[in-house]
Design a protein around this motif. Structure first.
Motif, PDB file in Angstrom:
ATOM      1  N   TRP A 142       0.806  -1.215   0.000  1.00 56.96           N
ATOM      2  CA  TRP A 142       0.000   0.000   0.000  1.00 56.96           C
ATOM      3  C   TRP A 142       0.843   1.271   0.000  1.00 56.96           C
ATOM      4  O   TRP A 142       0.363   2.351  -0.306  1.00 56.96           O
ATOM      5  CB  TRP A 142      -0.984   0.008   1.191  1.00 56.96           C
ATOM      6  N   GLU A 143       2.151   1.123   0.341  1.00 56.96           N
ATOM      7  CA  GLU A 143       3.016   2.310   0.455  1.00 56.96           C
ATOM      8  C   GLU A 143       3.073   3.130  -0.822  1.00 56.96           C
ATOM      9  O   GLU A 143       3.058   4.366  -0.779  1.00 56.96           O
ATOM     10  CB  GLU A 143       4.441   1.890   0.798  1.00 56.96           C
ATOM     11  N   THR A 144       3.151   2.450  -1.959  1.00 56.80           N
ATOM     12  CA  THR A 144       3.206   3.175  -3.234  1.00 56.80           C
ATOM     13  C   THR A 144       1.956   4.014  -3.433  1.00 56.80           C
ATOM     14  O   THR A 144       2.022   5.108  -3.991  1.00 56.80           O
ATOM     15  CB  THR A 144       3.284   2.219  -4.441  1.00 56.80           C
ATOM     16  N   ALA A 145       0.822   3.510  -2.965  1.00 54.71           N
ATOM     17  CA  ALA A 145      -0.413   4.276  -3.094  1.00 54.71           C
ATOM     18  C   ALA A 145      -0.303   5.547  -2.257  1.00 54.71           C
ATOM     19  O   ALA A 145      -0.659   6.636  -2.695  1.00 54.71           O
ATOM     20  CB  ALA A 145      -1.601   3.430  -2.651  1.00 54.71           C
ATOM     21  N   GLU A 146       0.222   5.392  -1.037  1.00 56.60           N
ATOM     22  CA  GLU A 146       0.343   6.565  -0.162  1.00 56.60           C
ATOM     23  C   GLU A 146       1.296   7.593  -0.742  1.00 56.60           C
ATOM     24  O   GLU A 146       1.038   8.796  -0.690  1.00 56.60           O
ATOM     25  CB  GLU A 146       0.831   6.123   1.226  1.00 56.60           C
ATOM     26  N   ARG A 147       2.395   7.119  -1.313  1.00 57.63           N
ATOM     27  CA  ARG A 147       3.400   8.049  -1.858  1.00 57.63           C
ATOM     28  C   ARG A 147       2.902   8.771  -3.099  1.00 57.63           C
ATOM     29  O   ARG A 147       3.491   9.769  -3.505  1.00 57.63           O
ATOM     30  CB  ARG A 147       4.701   7.301  -2.191  1.00 57.63           C
ATOM     31  N   THR A 148       1.852   8.253  -3.754  1.00 58.36           N
ATOM     32  CA  THR A 148       1.407   8.839  -5.015  1.00 58.36           C
ATOM     33  C   THR A 148      -0.037   9.334  -4.946  1.00 58.36           C
ATOM     34  O   THR A 148      -0.670   9.524  -5.976  1.00 58.36           O
ATOM     35  CB  THR A 148       1.534   7.821  -6.164  1.00 58.36           C
ATOM     36  N   SER A 149      -0.546   9.578  -3.729  1.00 54.04           N
ATOM     37  CA  SER A 149      -1.966   9.943  -3.642  1.00 54.04           C
ATOM     38  C   SER A 149      -2.207  11.402  -4.059  1.00 54.04           C
ATOM     39  O   SER A 149      -3.340  11.814  -4.226  1.00 54.04           O
ATOM     40  CB  SER A 149      -2.513   9.679  -2.236  1.00 54.04           C
ATOM     41  N   HIS A 150      -1.128  12.163  -4.273  1.00 54.24           N
ATOM     42  CA  HIS A 150      -1.269  13.569  -4.675  1.00 54.24           C
ATOM     43  C   HIS A 150      -1.308  13.726  -6.187  1.00 54.24           C
ATOM     44  O   HIS A 150      -1.564  14.817  -6.681  1.00 54.24           O
ATOM     45  CB  HIS A 150      -0.080  14.363  -4.128  1.00 54.24           C
ATOM     46  N   ASP A 151      -0.986  12.678  -6.948  1.00 59.00           N
ATOM     47  CA  ASP A 151      -0.696  12.890  -8.373  1.00 59.00           C
ATOM     48  C   ASP A 151      -1.086  11.655  -9.183  1.00 59.00           C
ATOM     49  O   ASP A 151      -0.475  10.599  -9.053  1.00 59.00           O
ATOM     50  CB  ASP A 151       0.804  13.178  -8.512  1.00 59.00           C
ATOM     51  N   VAL A 152      -2.115  11.810 -10.011  1.00 60.53           N
ATOM     52  CA  VAL A 152      -2.601  10.650 -10.768  1.00 60.53           C
ATOM     53  C   VAL A 152      -1.551  10.138 -11.755  1.00 60.53           C
ATOM     54  O   VAL A 152      -1.445   8.923 -11.975  1.00 60.53           O
ATOM     55  CB  VAL A 152      -3.939  10.969 -11.478  1.00 60.53           C
ATOM     56  N   ALA A 153      -0.734  11.037 -12.325  1.00 58.79           N
ATOM     57  CA  ALA A 153       0.288  10.573 -13.278  1.00 58.79           C
ATOM     58  C   ALA A 153       1.294   9.673 -12.557  1.00 58.79           C
ATOM     59  O   ALA A 153       1.695   8.617 -13.070  1.00 58.79           O
ATOM     60  CB  ALA A 153       0.989  11.756 -13.941  1.00 58.79           C
ATOM     61  N   ALA A 154       1.690  10.078 -11.349  1.00 59.40           N
ATOM     62  CA  ALA A 154       2.623   9.267 -10.568  1.00 59.40           C
ATOM     63  C   ALA A 154       1.986   7.922 -10.200  1.00 59.40           C
ATOM     64  O   ALA A 154       2.623   6.868 -10.290  1.00 59.40           O
ATOM     65  CB  ALA A 154       3.053  10.012  -9.308  1.00 59.40           C
ATOM     66  N   ARG A 155       0.719   7.962  -9.802  1.00 56.21           N
ATOM     67  CA  ARG A 155       0.027   6.715  -9.433  1.00 56.21           C
ATOM     68  C   ARG A 155      -0.043   5.757 -10.618  1.00 56.21           C
ATOM     69  O   ARG A 155       0.233   4.564 -10.499  1.00 56.21           O
ATOM     70  CB  ARG A 155      -1.368   7.036  -8.914  1.00 56.21           C
ATOM     71  N   LEU A 156      -0.391   6.286 -11.787  1.00 61.48           N
ATOM     72  CA  LEU A 156      -0.475   5.433 -12.984  1.00 61.48           C
ATOM     73  C   LEU A 156       0.909   4.907 -13.367  1.00 61.48           C
ATOM     74  O   LEU A 156       1.059   3.740 -13.749  1.00 61.48           O
ATOM     75  CB  LEU A 156      -1.061   6.227 -14.160  1.00 61.48           C
ATOM     76  N   ALA A 157       1.917   5.782 -13.257  1.00 61.05           N
ATOM     77  CA  ALA A 157       3.274   5.375 -13.639  1.00 61.05           C
ATOM     78  C   ALA A 157       3.744   4.204 -12.785  1.00 61.05           C
ATOM     79  O   ALA A 157       4.422   3.301 -13.279  1.00 61.05           O
ATOM     80  CB  ALA A 157       4.244   6.550 -13.504  1.00 61.05           C
ATOM     81  N   ILE A 158       3.380   4.204 -11.490  1.00 64.43           N
ATOM     82  CA  ILE A 158       3.906   3.169 -10.596  1.00 64.43           C
ATOM     83  C   ILE A 158       2.981   1.960 -10.505  1.00 64.43           C
ATOM     84  O   ILE A 158       3.428   0.827 -10.651  1.00 64.43           O
ATOM     85  CB  ILE A 158       4.148   3.728  -9.169  1.00 64.43           C
ATOM     86  N   VAL A 159       1.709   2.146 -10.263  1.00 64.66           N
ATOM     87  CA  VAL A 159       0.875   0.971  -9.952  1.00 64.66           C
ATOM     88  C   VAL A 159       0.632   0.098 -11.189  1.00 64.66           C
ATOM     89  O   VAL A 159       1.122  -1.025 -11.240  1.00 64.66           O
ATOM     90  CB  VAL A 159      -0.411   1.351  -9.196  1.00 64.66           C
ATOM     91  N   PRO A 160      -0.064   0.577 -12.221  1.00 71.19           N
ATOM     92  CA  PRO A 160      -0.197  -0.339 -13.369  1.00 71.19           C
ATOM     93  C   PRO A 160       1.098  -0.525 -14.154  1.00 71.19           C
ATOM     94  O   PRO A 160       1.398  -1.627 -14.602  1.00 71.19           O
ATOM     95  CB  PRO A 160      -1.271   0.316 -14.262  1.00 71.19           C
ATOM     96  N   MET A 161       1.891   0.569 -14.316  1.00 69.86           N
ATOM     97  CA  MET A 161       2.974   0.508 -15.304  1.00 69.86           C
ATOM     98  C   MET A 161       4.297  -0.005 -14.738  1.00 69.86           C
ATOM     99  O   MET A 161       5.206  -0.327 -15.498  1.00 69.86           O
ATOM    100  CB  MET A 161       3.157   1.883 -15.958  1.00 69.86           C
ATOM    101  N   VAL A 162       4.437  -0.076 -13.399  1.00 66.15           N
ATOM    102  CA  VAL A 162       5.607  -0.757 -12.817  1.00 66.15           C
ATOM    103  C   VAL A 162       5.157  -2.047 -12.135  1.00 66.15           C
ATOM    104  O   VAL A 162       5.622  -3.132 -12.469  1.00 66.15           O
ATOM    105  CB  VAL A 162       6.363   0.133 -11.799  1.00 66.15           C
ATOM    106  N   LEU A 163       4.235  -1.934 -11.179  1.00 67.02           N
ATOM    107  CA  LEU A 163       3.909  -3.115 -10.362  1.00 67.02           C
ATOM    108  C   LEU A 163       3.140  -4.167 -11.148  1.00 67.02           C
ATOM    109  O   LEU A 163       3.494  -5.350 -11.127  1.00 67.02           O
ATOM    110  CB  LEU A 163       3.132  -2.688  -9.114  1.00 67.02           C
TER     111      LEU A 163
END
Ligand SMILES: [Fe+2]
Ligand SMILES: [Fe+2]
Length: 267
Positions: free
Chosen positions: A150-171
């Protein structure tokens, strides 16, 4: 006329705040179905919780303290594999719900529909894996699980581009890299049922990476940015540890993720 339908954000928040795994599966699938059938309004007045609710078990451990999961075919090793996969899918339900509920108001109905469909898939994946564990005489919660997802979600909750870059496109893209080998190992151990489960999950996960990539590229286009450049800078900023080669280039490409994105970040 005022819209008397319950809002999507209330339904998503309720699912996030449901701790019991089977009840969360039901809540996520109901929210996705009700959204698809037009029974929920495009309403975002309910804020997403910082943290979803989770059951008391599994015990969540720092990755460094997780017992090593061997690659052998012992019964213990097999249980540990299915349990770890069930945990990933359990957290994936919340990640997809949070994506739709936190960013959907700004991003629009197609974004919401896409990520609600992902949430429904993840709920199904979790349910299939929990059933598999039960057939093996165990269940989700019987073993400790990885605390960091869940940490990645917390680190990227301010920015949808960051969230998309990490959750679907990395993890989730990482899942495309590792699943074929796991599938072959499971099949070579004679577990055809397990191989079928993994093959279904792999197909769905290609679609999830494709959805994430599509919306990421669209956001970059709006800002006249190069998606590959923006992605690399977001991954460097928000993802600790490089991207582990080898990559499943063909599955990644099927999801719209070409080597121009990730080759340079390989370790
Ligand atoms: Fe999944
Ligand atoms: Fe997924």
């Amino acid at each position: 006329m005022t819209d008397t339908r319950p809002s999507l954000s209330a339904a998503i928040s309720a699912a996030l705040l449901t701790a019991d795994p089977r009840a969360k599966v039901m809540a996520a699938r109901d929210a996705a179905r009700n959204w698809r059938l037009g029974r929920l309004s495009f309403g975002f007045e309910t804020a997403m919780p910082d943290r979803p609710s989770w059951p008391n078990e599994p015990e969540l451990l720092d990755p460094r303290n997780m017992p090593r999961r061997g690659k052998g075919g012992s019964e213990k090793g097999r249980l540990a594999l299915w349990h770890a996969l069930a945990h990933i899918e359990f957290v994936a339900i919340d990640l997809a719900l949070d994506m739709a509920g936190r960013f959907g108001g700004k991003l629009g109905e197609e974004f919401v529909s896409d990520f609600m469909s992902v949430a429904a898939d993840e709920a199904m994946h979790f349910a299939i894996l929990d059933r598999k564990l039960r057939r093996l005489g165990s269940h989700y919660g019987a073993l400790p699980a990885h605390a960091g997802l869940w940490e990645t979600a917390e680190r990227t909750s301010h920015d949808v581009a960051a969230r998309l870059a990490i959750v679907p496109m990395v993890l989730e893209a990482r899942g495309l890299d590792v699943t074929p080998a796991t599938l072959e190992r499971v099949r070579s151990q004679g577990d055809e049922d397990g191989a079928k489960i993994l093959s279904r999950i792999l197909d769905d996960e290609i679609r999830h990476v494709a959805i994430g990539t599509k919306h990421f590229v669209a956001i970059c286009a709006e800002n006249a940015e190069s998606p590959e450049k923006r992605w690399k800078s977001l991954v460097r900023e928000h993802f600790r540890g490089g991207l582990k080669a080898p990559f499943n280039d063909s599955a990644r490409l099927a999801a719209g993720l070409s080597r121009d994105f990730y080759a340079e970040l390989a370790t």
